[in-house]
Design an enzyme around this catalytic site. Structure first.
Site, mmCIF file in Angstrom:
data_model
loop_
_atom_site.group_PDB
_atom_site.id
_atom_site.type_symbol
_atom_site.label_atom_id
_atom_site.label_comp_id
_atom_site.label_asym_id
_atom_site.label_seq_id
_atom_site.Cartn_x
_atom_site.Cartn_y
_atom_site.Cartn_z
ATOM 1 N N GLN A 98 0.844 -1.200 0.000
ATOM 2 C CA GLN A 98 0.000 0.000 0.000
ATOM 3 C C GLN A 98 0.880 1.252 0.000
ATOM 4 O O GLN A 98 1.721 1.438 0.889
ATOM 5 C CB GLN A 98 -0.921 0.029 1.223
ATOM 6 C CG GLN A 98 -1.929 1.177 1.141
ATOM 7 C CD GLN A 98 -2.651 1.433 2.443
ATOM 8 O OE1 GLN A 98 -2.034 1.825 3.432
ATOM 9 N NE2 GLN A 98 -3.961 1.214 2.452
ATOM 10 N N TYR A 179 -5.539 11.007 4.480
ATOM 11 C CA TYR A 179 -4.177 11.229 3.997
ATOM 12 C C TYR A 179 -4.183 12.062 2.707
ATOM 13 O O TYR A 179 -5.213 12.569 2.299
ATOM 14 C CB TYR A 179 -3.446 9.896 3.868
ATOM 15 C CG TYR A 179 -3.351 9.191 5.203
ATOM 16 C CD1 TYR A 179 -2.818 9.846 6.314
ATOM 17 C CD2 TYR A 179 -3.828 7.898 5.381
ATOM 18 C CE1 TYR A 179 -2.753 9.230 7.559
ATOM 19 C CE2 TYR A 179 -3.767 7.268 6.625
ATOM 20 C CZ TYR A 179 -3.232 7.944 7.714
ATOM 21 O OH TYR A 179 -3.181 7.341 8.941
ATOM 22 N N ARG A 226 -7.853 2.511 -2.751
ATOM 23 C CA ARG A 226 -8.665 2.481 -1.524
ATOM 24 C C ARG A 226 -9.331 3.824 -1.270
ATOM 25 O O ARG A 226 -8.685 4.872 -1.365
ATOM 26 C CB ARG A 226 -7.803 2.112 -0.319
ATOM 27 C CG ARG A 226 -8.642 1.804 0.922
ATOM 28 C CD ARG A 226 -7.774 1.538 2.138
ATOM 29 N NE ARG A 226 -8.460 0.687 3.104
ATOM 30 C CZ ARG A 226 -8.224 0.702 4.413
ATOM 31 N NH1 ARG A 226 -7.329 1.524 4.920
ATOM 32 N NH2 ARG A 226 -8.868 -0.111 5.218
ATOM 33 N N GLY A 310 -8.886 -6.853 9.195
ATOM 34 C CA GLY A 310 -7.749 -6.221 9.840
ATOM 35 C C GLY A 310 -7.329 -6.898 11.121
ATOM 36 O O GLY A 310 -6.550 -7.850 11.119
#
Length: 360
Positions: A98, A179, A226, A310
């Protein structure tokens, strides 16, 4: 759960089931961004998940936000990741790295060059960041110039090439969770008046240009993306047109024929169904707070093709087998999620077989 265990193709990869190891920051890299010594063991222990999406990995010095997060832009980092991908492949799994540029979600104390963070606009998130000196307020970032934006797109392209050189099967572009890419979407984080701000088309332009560069570099079949519609993370407000923005973004992304779209889903069912209707390639849906018994519902209902997991996969290296046998899960140790350099809370979670051996 029958559909959960059926095979699926992601890009050129044929995967044994519909589970995916979700990306999770662990903050165990070396100071220079090289993955830690135990990382190959950590990931390979979880290879039965089929497809593993790595922790967020910065494409440049500017892209780092957290202490001890890994990078994928130096020779040493590439060699460190090669150990991990070799171990994962040796254990029968596949790995996407990622690519995470944090933008303003950073602090000079945490980066190699100790410079001011960068962002679409010079607007601080109004949050604190953990540093070696404790919690500190995140400073006002420097607004990226149009030239800086092109340099950042090139950083993503180079990092994608580096990931493939390191043996990764592909990369996931992190356009979520507050982000840098997500910061371009926010009405309160992006107040630009050029081609990268204002209209929906302009606010998604950076995301599309990053994707185009990476697809040109490594191929669409090795590229995932994503998103996290409606996330409040990083102080982002996507505004009243958030719904329209994501539909436009997904339509634009769909033209690239990417390996997958990964949705961090926070509850807008109407939007999720509309995304599903637009997106014909594999759709990964990660629902916050999903109950164990509901793990395959989105697949059964045709909403998702794969389910990223996760914390359960973090605490249970043999999660696939535990689900198949309806066996109890290990409990996660919250105190070791982001701390430590040793095996505690990282590579020492036991499998069912190990637990059984201990009790003999």
């Amino acid at each position: 759960m029958e559909k959960l265990w059926s095979k699926i193709k992601i890009g050129n990869l044929e995967l044994p089931h519909r589970l995916v190891m979700a990306p999770m920051t662990r903050s165990r890299a070396q100071e220079d961004g090289t993955p830690g010594e135990l990382s190959a063991l950590y990931y390979s222990q979880r290879a039965s998940m089929g497809l593993l999406i790595s922790e967020g990995t910065q494409p440049s010095d500017d892209g780092q936000g957290y202490l001890n997060s890994p990078g994928i832009y130096t020779d040493k980092q590439i060699k460190g990741w090669k150990k991990i991908t070799d171990a994962v492949h040796g254990a029968g799994g596949y790995m996407f790295i990622q690519l995470m540029h944090v933008g303003r979600m950073s602090h000079p104390e945490n980066t190699p060059h100790h410079r001011q963070p960068v962002a679409p606009s010079a607007i601080a998130p109004g949050l604190e960041m953990f540093t070696a000196k404790g919690m500190q307020e995140i400073p006002v970032p420097r607004a990226l110039s149009e030239e800086d934006i092109q340099t950042t797109i090139l950083d993503f392209r180079k990092a994608a090439a580096a990931a493939i050189e390191a043996g990764a099967d592909g990369v996931e572009i992190h356009g979520a969770n507050g982000y840098l890419i997500n910061q371009f979407f926010g009405v309160n984080s992006n107040q630009r008046t050029d081609n990268y701000g204002g209209s929906i088309e302009n606010r998604v332009r950076f995301a599309i240009e990053v994707t185009k560069a990476i697809v040109e570099e490594i191929g669409a079949e090795k590229t995932g993306f994503r998103i996290s519609p409606g996330t409040p993370l990083g102080g982002i407000d996507e505004g009243e047109q958030s719904h329209e923005l994501y539909l436009h973004l997904v339509k634009e992304l769909s033209q690239f024929n990417l390996a997958y779209l990964h949705v961090m889903h926070l509850g807008n069912e109407t939007l999720l169904r509309e995304i599903r209707s637009i997106w014909s390639n594999p759709l990964l849906v990660n629902r916050a707070g999903r109950a164990r018994e509901d793990i395959s519902i989105d697949i059964e209902n045709g909403i998702a093709d794969m389910i990223p997991v996760g914390v359960w996969s973090l605490a249970n290296p043999d999660l696939v087998e535990r689900l198949k046998q309806d066996a109890p899960f290990n409990e996660v140790d919250g105190t070791t999620l982001y701390a430590g350099t040793g095996s505690a809370g990282y590579t020492d979670y036991p499998t069912m077989n190990e637990i059984e051996s201990q009790h003999k």
